[in-house]
Design a protein around this motif. Sequence first.
Motif, PDB file in Angstrom:
ATOM      1  N   VAL A 234       0.850  -1.188   0.000  1.00  0.00           N
ATOM      2  CA  VAL A 234       0.000   0.000   0.000  1.00  0.00           C
ATOM      3  C   VAL A 234       0.885   1.236   0.000  1.00  0.00           C
ATOM      4  N   ALA A 235       0.732   2.036  -1.061  1.00  0.00           N
ATOM      5  CA  ALA A 235       1.626   3.183  -1.208  1.00  0.00           C
ATOM      6  C   ALA A 235       0.862   4.390  -1.705  1.00  0.00           C
ATOM      7  N   ARG A 236       1.501   5.550  -1.588  1.00  0.00           N
ATOM      8  CA  ARG A 236       0.920   6.771  -2.137  1.00  0.00           C
ATOM      9  C   ARG A 236       1.985   7.500  -2.935  1.00  0.00           C
ATOM     10  N   GLY A 237       1.588   7.980  -4.089  1.00  0.00           N
ATOM     11  CA  GLY A 237       2.502   8.767  -4.907  1.00  0.00           C
ATOM     12  C   GLY A 237       1.891  10.110  -5.242  1.00  0.00           C
ATOM     13  N   TYR A 238       2.684  10.914  -5.911  1.00  0.00           N
ATOM     14  CA  TYR A 238       2.202  12.234  -6.308  1.00  0.00           C
ATOM     15  C   TYR A 238       2.401  12.373  -7.817  1.00  0.00           C
ATOM     16  N   ALA A 239       1.359  12.819  -8.499  1.00  0.00           N
ATOM     17  CA  ALA A 239       1.355  12.807  -9.963  1.00  0.00           C
ATOM     18  C   ALA A 239       2.505  13.594 -10.574  1.00  0.00           C
ATOM     19  N   TYR A 240       2.952  14.638  -9.861  1.00  0.00           N
ATOM     20  CA  TYR A 240       4.011  15.466 -10.452  1.00  0.00           C
ATOM     21  C   TYR A 240       5.408  15.055 -10.007  1.00  0.00           C
TER      22      TYR A 240
ATOM     23  N   ALA B 112       1.471  -4.343  14.394  1.00  0.00           N
ATOM     24  CA  ALA B 112       2.203  -3.115  14.712  1.00  0.00           C
ATOM     25  C   ALA B 112       2.389  -2.256  13.456  1.00  0.00           C
ATOM     26  N   LYS B 113       2.759  -2.900  12.369  1.00  0.00           N
ATOM     27  CA  LYS B 113       2.981  -2.161  11.115  1.00  0.00           C
ATOM     28  C   LYS B 113       1.674  -1.584  10.582  1.00  0.00           C
ATOM     29  N   ILE B 114       0.643  -2.390  10.688  1.00  0.00           N
ATOM     30  CA  ILE B 114      -0.665  -1.933  10.200  1.00  0.00           C
ATOM     31  C   ILE B 114      -1.111  -0.699  10.977  1.00  0.00           C
ATOM     32  N   THR B 115      -0.983  -0.767  12.278  1.00  0.00           N
ATOM     33  CA  THR B 115      -1.440   0.350  13.104  1.00  0.00           C
ATOM     34  C   THR B 115      -0.642   1.614  12.806  1.00  0.00           C
TER      35      THR B 115
ATOM     36  N   TYR C   8      10.881   6.095   8.030  1.00  0.00           N
ATOM     37  CA  TYR C   8       9.693   5.230   8.182  1.00  0.00           C
ATOM     38  C   TYR C   8       9.878   3.960   7.360  1.00  0.00           C
ATOM     39  N   ASP C   9       9.541   2.815   7.942  1.00  0.00           N
ATOM     40  CA  ASP C   9       9.627   1.563   7.188  1.00  0.00           C
ATOM     41  C   ASP C   9       8.378   0.737   7.460  1.00  0.00           C
ATOM     42  N   GLY C  10       7.524   0.633   6.449  1.00  0.00           N
ATOM     43  CA  GLY C  10       6.229  -0.046   6.627  1.00  0.00           C
ATOM     44  C   GLY C  10       6.251  -1.513   6.277  1.00  0.00           C
ATOM     45  N   GLU C  11       7.445  -2.061   6.041  1.00  0.00           N
ATOM     46  CA  GLU C  11       7.485  -3.455   5.605  1.00  0.00           C
ATOM     47  C   GLU C  11       7.482  -4.438   6.777  1.00  0.00           C
ATOM     48  N   VAL C  12       6.629  -5.430   6.680  1.00  0.00           N
ATOM     49  CA  VAL C  12       6.618  -6.500   7.678  1.00  0.00           C
ATOM     50  C   VAL C  12       7.802  -7.405   7.370  1.00  0.00           C
ATOM     51  N   LYS C  13       8.735  -7.498   8.316  1.00  0.00           N
ATOM     52  CA  LYS C  13       9.971  -8.238   8.031  1.00  0.00           C
ATOM     53  C   LYS C  13       9.840  -9.717   8.386  1.00  0.00           C
ATOM     54  N   ASN C  14       9.174  -9.967   9.487  1.00  0.00           N
ATOM     55  CA  ASN C  14       8.988 -11.360   9.898  1.00  0.00           C
ATOM     56  C   ASN C  14       7.504 -11.674   9.943  1.00  0.00           C
ATOM     57  N   PRO C  15       7.153 -12.848   9.469  1.00  0.00           N
ATOM     58  CA  PRO C  15       5.725 -13.159   9.433  1.00  0.00           C
ATOM     59  C   PRO C  15       5.159 -13.476  10.810  1.00  0.00           C
ATOM     60  N   SER C  16       5.047 -12.483  11.654  1.00  0.00           N
ATOM     61  CA  SER C  16       4.415 -12.719  12.948  1.00  0.00           C
ATOM     62  C   SER C  16       3.242 -11.769  13.085  1.00  0.00           C
ATOM     63  N   GLU C  17       2.242 -12.236  13.805  1.00  0.00           N
ATOM     64  CA  GLU C  17       1.027 -11.439  13.921  1.00  0.00           C
ATOM     65  C   GLU C  17       1.316 -10.123  14.640  1.00  0.00           C
TER      66      GLU C  17
ATOM     67  N   VAL D 143       5.855   4.229   0.574  1.00  0.00           N
ATOM     68  CA  VAL D 143       5.229   2.946   0.908  1.00  0.00           C
ATOM     69  C   VAL D 143       4.762   2.977   2.367  1.00  0.00           C
ATOM     70  N   PHE D 144       3.469   2.887   2.573  1.00  0.00           N
ATOM     71  CA  PHE D 144       2.911   2.886   3.926  1.00  0.00           C
ATOM     72  C   PHE D 144       3.008   1.507   4.557  1.00  0.00           C
ATOM     73  N   TYR D 145       2.772   0.508   3.734  1.00  0.00           N
ATOM     74  CA  TYR D 145       2.666  -0.840   4.298  1.00  0.00           C
ATOM     75  C   TYR D 145       3.033  -1.854   3.234  1.00  0.00           C
ATOM     76  N   LYS D 146       3.787  -2.855   3.659  1.00  0.00           N
ATOM     77  CA  LYS D 146       4.126  -3.920   2.728  1.00  0.00           C
ATOM     78  C   LYS D 146       4.277  -5.214   3.503  1.00  0.00           C
ATOM     79  N   ASN D 147       3.594  -6.229   3.036  1.00  0.00           N
ATOM     80  CA  ASN D 147       3.697  -7.521   3.715  1.00  0.00           C
ATOM     81  C   ASN D 147       3.882  -8.633   2.684  1.00  0.00           C
ATOM     82  N   PRO D 148       5.121  -9.042   2.479  1.00  0.00           N
ATOM     83  CA  PRO D 148       5.375 -10.060   1.450  1.00  0.00           C
ATOM     84  C   PRO D 148       5.092 -11.483   1.924  1.00  0.00           C
TER      85      PRO D 148
END
Lengths: 663, 328
Positions: free
Chosen positions: B171-177, B255-258, B241-250, B275-280
Amino acid sequence: MHEPKKKFVFSWMIGGAQGSGVDSSANLFAYSIASAGYYVFGKREYYSNIKGEHSYFNVVASDSQVRSTVDNVHLLASFDAETVFRHAWEVEEGGGIVFDATLENERLRNIPTIEERVKEDIAQRLKNDSLGETLGDVLESARRRGVRLYPIPYMDLIKKTGEILGEKQLTLLMRMVNTMAVAASFAIIGADINRLHRGLSYAFRAKRAVVDMNFTACKVVYDYFKSNFPDDFPIRVPNRQLSEDLILVNGTTIVGIAKIVAGCRVQTYYPITPAADESVYLEDKQVFSLNATSDGDEYEYPHLAENKELSDKGHILVFQSEDELAAIDMAIGASLAGVRAATSTSGPGFSLMVEGLGWAGMNEVPVVITIYQRGGPSTGLPTRHEQGDLLFTVFAGHGEIPRIVMASGDMLEAFYDTIKAFNYAEKFQVPVVHLLDKSLANSTHTIPVPALDDVLLDRGLLINEHLDGKTYKRFQFTETGISPRVPLGTRGGIFWNTGDEHDELGHISEDPIIRTKMMDKRMSKLQVIRESIPPNEKVAIYGDSDAKDWIVSWGSTKGPILDALEMLEEEGYSSIGFMQFKILYPFPSELALETLQGARRIIDVEQNYSGQMGKLMAMEAGLRPTNLVVKYNGRPFTSTEVRDGLKEVLSRNIKRIVMNRGG
Amino acid sequence: MTVTQRLTMAHFRTPIFNDWCPGCGDFGILSSIQMALAELQIEPHRVAVFSGIGCSSKTPHYINAYGIHTVHGRPLPFALAAKLANPDLTVLAVGGDGDGLGIGAGHFVNTGRRNIDITYILFDNGVYGLTKGQASPTLRRGLKTKALPRPNINDAVNPIALAIVSGYTFVARGYAYDTRHLKELIKQGILHRGTSFIQVLQPCPTYNDLFTKEWYAGEDRIDPQTNKPMPRIYKLEETGYDGEVKNPSEEEEIAKITEAIKKSYDWGDRIPIGVFYKNPHVPTYDQRIATIAPQYLQSAPAWQPVRSKSLRPVADVSSLFDELRVKP
Ligand SMILES: Cc1ncc(C[n+]2csc(CCOP(=O)(O)OP(=O)(O)O)c2C)c(N)n1
Ligand code: SF4
Ligand SMILES: [Mg+2]
């Protein structure tokens, strides 16, 4: 004089509260009787409810093909009071009622699931017989009419079965009460108990322990009958030899199998009665075998599979979407990727699919929409039968698109029509609406195992190769209006689609000249369809082809009409023809005119209020039905009902008869 | 054919006249998509771009790739099915904020539940451009853009938060310009295995006179010290800021989601992009299908043979008939 042998017909009914196993007991009975060598047709009636409301199943067994149910019942099997209160009246003289001996004191007014109107009706009948309002009174009324009564002490027999099985858990044993009602029926008609074992395996899908337990219960009931009741029931159902290889199947299953044969590899749906069963069946059978290739005949691999190591199994992806808007759009999306794709729904779902249908028509995407009609309008009668969506499907959508609307008359037709639907869709690059209905969906029928020898898959102008170096135009103007089609992912095949009017490449265009050409291209496909589909795929003609009086109809009324025609013939009526329309749109006007132009009467038999096909025929062929036999109470026609309706028309020339039978 | 030629942005252009208003933010998003595809060297015929209806949904016509301009609100169902049918395709879905969050909101939410490997780019201009500027679901309450006769009395949805709670795994946000930055987000979205959602702040110079290019650039707030505008937009990655879930734990996931949802409420003087959130670690839909039918990975619907060269069906349904066969 040579008397034609009268057709053997045995009408059996079982009822009970929903969730109490009425369905599986009916399947058990139907399969077991079929296994004893009989053709069967079974009709299922149920409320839009999961537990508690009344449902019933009527099974007709015969020594020759039977395609519908009848109004009268020979043997009613029950294990609750409501079934007897409601259906005892349908049991004819000489017939029988199987019931729970402990329920005789049940009172009509205490049964909450019987509607007030129905209660009044029953009370009035009892009053006419100067009887009270208990179950015992209903049975007494039946007895006076010459109906045999078979009280069964279910509880005692269940306990006895428990002892034999060494099973003490009463709730577990109680579940077999419906099986016992079937076993009782088998004992009464002198049928072979061993066939019940086969039926149990069919109904319980080979859950061995359950089958054995139930069979023990059957034997207990059988023995009880042999020692407690006279063996004098007038209808006997001994084992006989079937000359055909049959399957016992319902409409949703046969269509599901046909989709696999047809090469449908994506099916989408949003749950709705009575369509969802088809998708659930497909999901269950999603992995299937592939035929071994025979000499000189290899698989045709899609070019998109080049360099791939494919599985030796086939797979159909069944996708439950968030709504029907998505369901049809997903089918279209898969079709764009070169996959034969379908969605399956009922009226309310199709209402939502209309925008997707229009887009598919505009972009010439083949897609199959299987519709199991049910009682409308709105939520209508969710679990009941109607043929109310013909004109809706023919005209659905803003603007004008080419489409095919087709309808099947029975399960075997539904099988082949399903395959044809995919062929038509790809050949003409149009959406195809395949109309079925609740009666087809939920009835069980013995039909010959469909032969596949003549089944061919026609993929039309689908290009199965990369197009290096050529310019490709998805909507290239052609003689037939049909342009070569490539799946997404084809090298050299890039195209655009849009719901806006577009040019040959698929880019938006508001140029008036292109607009007219594109409309002509799309709409002229209707003429191509008319000319390409052979007459026998458009209509079927039965009975006297030189008849003066013609019945016209479509869809599942075929069964009761054919059975009614047999009865009418036995009664001495002759010169009646029946024209069944299978392709409804584009309407086969030329065939209608050829057959019906000189008719004295055109009797339109349909299960809707207004005689929708008659209206379509008037509009397209200029032929107006002279008489209308309609029904819209949510219950399918019985053969006897159609017979009686037709007799009224033939003898008194009534213009519009509304039939209203069935509980 | 193998890729002999290096693909450039030009390979992804079409000669079609682009009829967006001059200065429309959509141009920047279009270029970013073309740059991303070129930099990833994905051949045009392997790409399918699906759109709904709106100014933004004309995008596919301007990209040289399969371009499917669908129905208002429905690009996602079309796109998802195409991807499931042929997983070799790189599938993008594009469309407006009205398209995705108004009429298409049901699909938006449900797409999050599946983690099908596509990338969805939402052109967020706060208005319904093509129908002349009505309020879109992302326009905040009390605001009155140019074409509105009265201020908006509906609350806005928060696309980032909605995407996260719906289950999108990128989940990310960009800017058109900021096309360079946006292009990178799109590349990441495409490379991410699972459903990627990219909200793009898109000025609509014709109908949205509040969230303009100048406003985002902070031209109304001059830093008294430097005498320069103070841009409202900042990059999450530049703040650590780092929104990536590094380890697959609930725990980590929650925590990242919040944290991401909290960030997504920043608006006004400080507007984050990135990038607000990333969970691979969430299984993709094809992996989920494969748990039931492993055949799917090998034989996706578009790859399977359905008939023989003599046009006969190849499916063997004899065992299905057998289950139903009437046996004496
Ligand atoms: C079913 C349906 N309803 C309404 C419309 C009219 N319509 C066209 S574009 C649009 C809104 C577009 O807004 P948005 O999705 O935000 O895209 P934008 O033009 O802003 O890029 C609407 C309502 C339509 N095409 N289809
Ligand atoms: S109306 Fe707005 S969104 Fe549409 S093209 Fe013009 S500037 Fe772009
Ligand atoms: Mg918008």
